[in-house]
Design an enzyme around this catalytic site. Structure first.
Site, PDB file in Angstrom:
ATOM      1  N   ARG A 103       0.345  20.703 -25.716  1.00 36.21           N
ATOM      2  CA  ARG A 103       1.115  20.352 -24.529  1.00 36.21           C
ATOM      3  C   ARG A 103       2.280  19.459 -24.957  1.00 36.21           C
ATOM      4  O   ARG A 103       2.120  18.568 -25.790  1.00 36.21           O
ATOM      5  CB  ARG A 103       0.244  19.617 -23.496  1.00 36.21           C
ATOM      6  CG  ARG A 103      -0.656  20.544 -22.666  1.00 36.21           C
ATOM      7  CD  ARG A 103       0.146  21.453 -21.737  1.00 36.21           C
ATOM      8  NE  ARG A 103      -0.690  22.317 -20.923  1.00 36.21           N
ATOM      9  CZ  ARG A 103      -1.051  23.550 -21.244  1.00 36.21           C
ATOM     10  NH1 ARG A 103      -0.655  24.081 -22.392  1.00 36.21           N
ATOM     11  NH2 ARG A 103      -1.787  24.276 -20.424  1.00 36.21           N
ATOM     12  N   GLU A 145       9.474  21.347 -20.389  1.00 32.48           N
ATOM     13  CA  GLU A 145       9.629  22.803 -20.507  1.00 32.48           C
ATOM     14  C   GLU A 145       9.711  23.512 -19.165  1.00 32.48           C
ATOM     15  O   GLU A 145      10.209  24.640 -19.078  1.00 32.48           O
ATOM     16  CB  GLU A 145       8.490  23.401 -21.345  1.00 32.48           C
ATOM     17  CG  GLU A 145       7.122  23.369 -20.671  1.00 32.48           C
ATOM     18  CD  GLU A 145       6.050  24.061 -21.511  1.00 32.48           C
ATOM     19  OE1 GLU A 145       5.935  23.746 -22.701  1.00 32.48           O
ATOM     20  OE2 GLU A 145       5.325  24.906 -20.950  1.00 32.48           O
ATOM     21  N   HIS A 150       6.522  28.591 -25.403  1.00 28.61           N
ATOM     22  CA  HIS A 150       5.148  28.640 -24.894  1.00 28.61           C
ATOM     23  C   HIS A 150       4.596  30.064 -24.960  1.00 28.61           C
ATOM     24  O   HIS A 150       4.206  30.636 -23.935  1.00 28.61           O
ATOM     25  CB  HIS A 150       5.085  28.095 -23.463  1.00 28.61           C
ATOM     26  CG  HIS A 150       3.744  27.493 -23.131  1.00 28.61           C
ATOM     27  ND1 HIS A 150       3.599  26.323 -22.445  1.00 28.61           N
ATOM     28  CD2 HIS A 150       2.481  27.913 -23.412  1.00 28.61           C
ATOM     29  CE1 HIS A 150       2.310  26.047 -22.293  1.00 28.61           C
ATOM     30  NE2 HIS A 150       1.606  27.015 -22.871  1.00 28.61           N
TER      31      HIS A 150
HETATM   32  P1  NAD Z   1     -10.761  22.553 -25.992  1.00 29.10           P
HETATM   33  O1  NAD Z   1     -11.096  21.824 -24.734  1.00 29.10           O
HETATM   34  O2  NAD Z   1     -11.696  23.574 -26.515  1.00 29.10           O
HETATM   35  O3  NAD Z   1     -10.523  21.483 -27.165  1.00 29.10           O
HETATM   36  C1  NAD Z   1      -9.816  20.292 -26.989  1.00 29.10           C
HETATM   37  C2  NAD Z   1     -10.411  19.270 -27.943  1.00 29.10           C
HETATM   38  O4  NAD Z   1      -9.623  18.086 -27.869  1.00 29.10           O
HETATM   39  C3  NAD Z   1     -11.864  18.905 -27.621  1.00 29.10           C
HETATM   40  O5  NAD Z   1     -12.667  19.018 -28.768  1.00 29.10           O
HETATM   41  C4  NAD Z   1     -11.746  17.468 -27.135  1.00 29.10           C
HETATM   42  O6  NAD Z   1     -12.910  16.680 -27.455  1.00 29.10           O
HETATM   43  C5  NAD Z   1     -10.539  17.002 -27.935  1.00 29.10           C
HETATM   44  N1  NAD Z   1      -9.959  15.762 -27.437  1.00 29.10           N
HETATM   45  C6  NAD Z   1      -9.910  15.312 -26.149  1.00 29.10           C
HETATM   46  N2  NAD Z   1      -9.311  14.101 -26.130  1.00 29.10           N
HETATM   47  C7  NAD Z   1      -8.947  13.820 -27.404  1.00 29.10           C
HETATM   48  C8  NAD Z   1      -8.291  12.720 -28.006  1.00 29.10           C
HETATM   49  N3  NAD Z   1      -7.892  11.662 -27.285  1.00 29.10           N
HETATM   50  N4  NAD Z   1      -8.085  12.746 -29.357  1.00 29.10           N
HETATM   51  C9  NAD Z   1      -8.501  13.799 -30.094  1.00 29.10           C
HETATM   52  N5  NAD Z   1      -9.141  14.868 -29.562  1.00 29.10           N
HETATM   53  C10 NAD Z   1      -9.357  14.869 -28.237  1.00 29.10           C
HETATM   54  O7  NAD Z   1      -9.313  23.143 -25.757  1.00 29.10           O
HETATM   55  P2  NAD Z   1      -8.647  24.377 -26.545  1.00 29.10           P
HETATM   56  O8  NAD Z   1      -9.008  25.638 -25.871  1.00 29.10           O
HETATM   57  O9  NAD Z   1      -8.907  24.201 -27.994  1.00 29.10           O
HETATM   58  O10 NAD Z   1      -7.114  24.094 -26.220  1.00 29.10           O
HETATM   59  C11 NAD Z   1      -6.437  22.979 -26.793  1.00 29.10           C
HETATM   60  C12 NAD Z   1      -5.127  22.774 -26.057  1.00 29.10           C
HETATM   61  O11 NAD Z   1      -4.267  23.876 -26.336  1.00 29.10           O
HETATM   62  C13 NAD Z   1      -5.290  22.772 -24.522  1.00 29.10           C
HETATM   63  O12 NAD Z   1      -5.300  21.452 -24.081  1.00 29.10           O
HETATM   64  C14 NAD Z   1      -4.084  23.502 -23.990  1.00 29.10           C
HETATM   65  O13 NAD Z   1      -3.256  22.560 -23.347  1.00 29.10           O
HETATM   66  C15 NAD Z   1      -3.395  24.062 -25.232  1.00 29.10           C
HETATM   67  N6  NAD Z   1      -3.112  25.497 -25.115  1.00 29.10           N
HETATM   68  C16 NAD Z   1      -1.875  25.931 -25.413  1.00 29.10           C
HETATM   69  C17 NAD Z   1      -1.592  27.299 -25.337  1.00 29.10           C
HETATM   70  C18 NAD Z   1      -0.231  27.847 -25.687  1.00 29.10           C
HETATM   71  O14 NAD Z   1       0.063  29.002 -25.353  1.00 29.10           O
HETATM   72  N7  NAD Z   1       0.628  27.105 -26.353  1.00 29.10           N
HETATM   73  C19 NAD Z   1      -2.587  28.182 -24.948  1.00 29.10           C
HETATM   74  C20 NAD Z   1      -3.860  27.690 -24.679  1.00 29.10           C
HETATM   75  C21 NAD Z   1      -4.130  26.334 -24.768  1.00 29.10           C
END
Ligand code: NAD
Length: 338
Positions: A235, A264, A296
């Site tokens: 994000r 964005e 994105h």
């Molecule tokens: P997920 O929930 O499986 O994993 C997120 C991880 O971050 C978890 O393990 C959580 O414990 C950890 N976390 C939370 N707070 C934290 C902190 N303060 N410090 C370190 N780690 C922390 O999510 P995911 O499916 O792996 O997705 C990750 C991110 O990717 C999402 O938040 C989403 O915003 C982003 N995303 C982007 C796209 C894209 O097209 N660019 C697509 C999907 C997801």
């Protein structure tokens, strides 16, 4: 269920129509984003379906509730753009697609890293102009480099595994929960500070929360190794963009690849090629040769689109038949705007 689909692009419609081939639901497609000025379009629809840059704040939610909406279905994983407290107060359920294809995002992250490091995007443009010079295209072996993965959930875990097992990187991780399987393959969990200080590459995969807003700021960039490469496919607001620009100008930062950007919502998913873009910070970012930005698109694979559509329609079916919502967002843990 009657559902108003906002921020519709042709590819959204194709995926949702394919998943709804049996006609269980009645979608109406709207091109505008959902916000307080467009929410009235959903009057009479039991559900709305939104994407990453729709602004589902308290004002929009009030209009949705007054119009009879009972469910907000996010066709994405992140939900920082929804005021969950306001939704709860108005009795509106919020569902998302917690997992579709983590491979789509993880693979794209590796692609960005390789392109940034080896300057493949520059090479592509050069060769098309019959410029076969290698000057300025020098990269580094990834093998043996230290990569810091922030957030080792579904996506970060795959990135950490690929870098550790596929490339032979030394992988450091930072997360509030440790993944034992990653520890087993030699990934080391450390504090954010230790990760920042030791990493040649940092890749962000944690959600946007109050705790992670501007996680990469002036202080983090100053503490990082000179020449560090930063990759953000999570994000935009995890990164303080003006601080990034300062670190790029000084050379402290070696390069940046971004698939997401804090502001964005005014730019991404639209063709602005004939417009005058008003975001000076973004335009400055694009002037650096060592900055690679995509709009994105990390999620955007055929498999991910099909999975997103299927999960979204399953959630609507659950809501329609009064079953428990398996993808309901439970706690208002994230901040409401990006
Ligand atoms: P997920 O929930 O499986 O994993 C997120 C991880 O971050 C978890 O393990 C959580 O414990 C950890 N976390 C939370 N707070 C934290 C902190 N303060 N410090 C370190 N780690 C922390 O999510 P995911 O499916 O792996 O997705 C990750 C991110 O990717 C999402 O938040 C989403 O915003 C982003 N995303 C982007 C796209 C894209 O097209 N660019 C697509 C999907 C997801």
């Amino acid at each position: 269920m009657r559902v108003a689909i906002f921020s519709t692009k042709p590819y959204d419609r194709a995926a949702l129509d394919a998943a709804n081939a049996h006609g269980l639901h009645s979608p109406t497609y709207f091109e505008p984003r959902l916000d307080a000025t467009t929410a009235s379009l959903a009057k009479g629809f039991a559900a709305v379906c939104v994407f990453v840059n729709d602004r589902v704040d308290a004002a929009a939610i009030r209009i949705l509730a007054d119009g009879g909406t009972r469910v907000i279905a996010l066709r994405c994983a992140g939900f920082n753009n929804v005021d969950l407290t306001a939704a709860e107060e108005r009795g509106i359920e919020v569902v998302r697609v917690p997992a579709y294809s983590p491979y789509a995002v993880a693979e794209f992250t590796i692609g960005l890293l390789l392109s940034l490091n080896r300057k493949i995007h520059h090479a592509y443009a050069r060769v098309r102009e019959d410029n076969f010079s290698l000057d300025g295209l020098l990269g580094h072996d990834m093998h043996g480099k230290t990569v810091g993965v922030v957030g080792t959930g579904r996506i970060g875990m795959l990135v950490a595994r690929a870098l550790k097992l596929g490339f032979g990187c030394d992988v450091l991780a930072c997360d509030v929960v440790e993944d034992a399987a990653l520890v087993d393959i030699g990934v080391r969990y450390v504090t954010m500070r230790a990760l920042v200080e030791a990493s040649d590459v940092i890749s962000l995969h944690c959600p946007l929360t109050r705790d992670t807003l501007h996680l990469i700021d002036t202080a983090a960039l100053a503490a990082s190794k000179p020449g560090m490469l930063l990759i953000n496919t999570s994000r935009g607001a995890l990164v303080d963009t003006p601080a990034l620009i300062t670190a790029l100008k000084s050379g402290q930062l070696g390069g940046v690849a971004l698939d997401v950007y804090e502001q964005e919502e005014a730019l991404f998913f639209e063709d602005l090629s004939l417009d005058v873009v008003q975001d000076d910070v973004f335009q400055r970012l694009l002037t650096f040769p060592n900055v690679l930005v995509t709009g994105h698109q990390a999620f955007f694979t055929a498999e991910a689109m099909a999975s997103i559509a299927q999960t979204t329609l399953n959630s609507l079916s659950e809501a329609d038949t009064g079953r428990a919502l398996s993808c309901r967002i439970a706690a208002p843990a994230q901040i409401t705007t990006e």
